[in-house]
Design an enzyme around this catalytic site. Structure first.
Site, PDB file in Angstrom:
ATOM      1  N   ASP A   1       7.069  58.588  76.856  1.00 55.62           N
ATOM      2  CA  ASP A   1       7.897  60.399  76.706  1.00 55.62           C
ATOM      3  C   ASP A   1       7.262  60.888  77.413  1.00 55.62           C
ATOM      4  OD1 ASP A   1       9.766  60.208  74.677  1.00 55.62           O
ATOM      5  OD2 ASP A   1       8.108  60.482  73.365  1.00 55.62           O
TER       6      ASP A   1
ATOM      7  N   TYR B   1      -0.152  49.613  72.315  1.00 54.26           N
ATOM      8  CA  TYR B   1      -0.474  51.109  72.782  1.00 54.26           C
ATOM      9  C   TYR B   1      -2.028  51.157  71.593  1.00 54.26           C
ATOM     10  CZ  TYR B   1       3.958  52.264  74.007  1.00 54.26           C
ATOM     11  OH  TYR B   1       5.270  52.442  74.639  1.00 54.26           O
TER      12      TYR B   1
END
EC number: 5.4.99.12
Length: 267
Positions: A54, A114
């Site tokens: 994003d 992540y």
């Protein structure tokens, strides 16, 4: 017409990007790479990415693939891309290599990793961290967050942590969810899964922040997990503190098998 597949590994600072996906009139990571490829090749290539990040999300190692008719030498392609993108100081092409035709940046992947960075009231705040660290105005209880994280690991329906979607499964295999407080006081949340739904990482960490500050009990958190429906009790944290660390792939002879398995699970 025969095409040659190339794997591109990319790193970027996502602060000034409107995400990965190419969009007309917007500065995106994929859009800049596509623009550069159009200057190199006569044909307009399609680009497939492993993890569509994003706006605001960073990457240490993103992976994408493109199919090119012109079949340039990969070393030349790497240098040419870097030259065309040299003014984009927040984007760097790490490598460019030829890939087998059954390599798929998204469907061949077996893991995405992540890290989400947080700082709480236990530590000093430095203004330069504002682009990469999320600030929490509370004293977070590490042991509570670790208990919550360990209870979320496994093969589960993570619908409570995903942006609602009409089609596709929200079942994912969360292999790692660690909460590590660094010497400088930052709290790093490390997550690894076969794949993540949209906003899933930021929602998972958001749930732990609520547990750590005492606003959400472990019992309620695990209850939401079993219901597998999105709830406002679990906040979506901002994207600027999230970094894609890397993408993992199996050995080359397993690409085709992994492609089939992933497509079956995601549809």
């Amino acid at each position: 017409m025969n095409k040659t597949r190339y794997r591109l590994d990319v790193a970027y600072d996502g602060a000034n990007f409107c995400g990965w996906a190419p969009q007309p009139g917007l500065r995106t990571v994929g859009g800049l790479i596509l623009d550069a490829l159009r200057l190199i090749c006569s044909e307009p290539p399609d680009i497939v990415v492993a993890a569509r990040t994003d706006a605001g999300v960073h990457a240490l190692q993103q992976v994408c693939h493109v199919d090119l008719i012109s079949s340039p030498d990969p070393v030349w392609l790497l240098h040419r891309l870097r030259s065309l993108l040299k003014s984009e100081t927040d984007l760097h092409i790490l490598s460019a290599v030829k890939a087998p035709v059954n390599f798929h940046a998204r469907f061949s992947a077996i893991g995405r990793r992540y890290v989400y960075r947080v700082i709480d009231k236990r530590s000093s705040w430095y203004p330069q961290n504002r682009y990469f660290v999320y600030r929490v105005n509370a004293f977070l209880q590490d042991y509570r967050m670790r208990r919550a994280a360990s209870g979320l690991i496994g093969l589960k329906d993570f619908g409570a942590f995903c942006k609602p979607r009409r089609m596709g499964s929200t079942v994912r295999h969360l292999r790692q969810f660690e909460v590590i407080r660094q010497p400088d006081g930052q709290i790093h949340f490390f997550l690894e899964s076969d794949a993540f739904c949209h906003s899933m990482v930021r929602n998972l960490v958001g749930s732990l922040i609520e547990v750590g500050r005492g606003a959400l009990t472990l019992q309620d958190l695990f209850c939401y997990t079993k219901i597998a429906k999105r709830t406002p009790k679990i906040p979506t944290l901002p994207p600027h503190a999230l970094t894609l660390i890397g993408i993992d792939y199996p050995q080359e002879h397993l690409f085709e098998c992994q492609n089939r398995k992933t497509r079956q699970k995601r549809t």
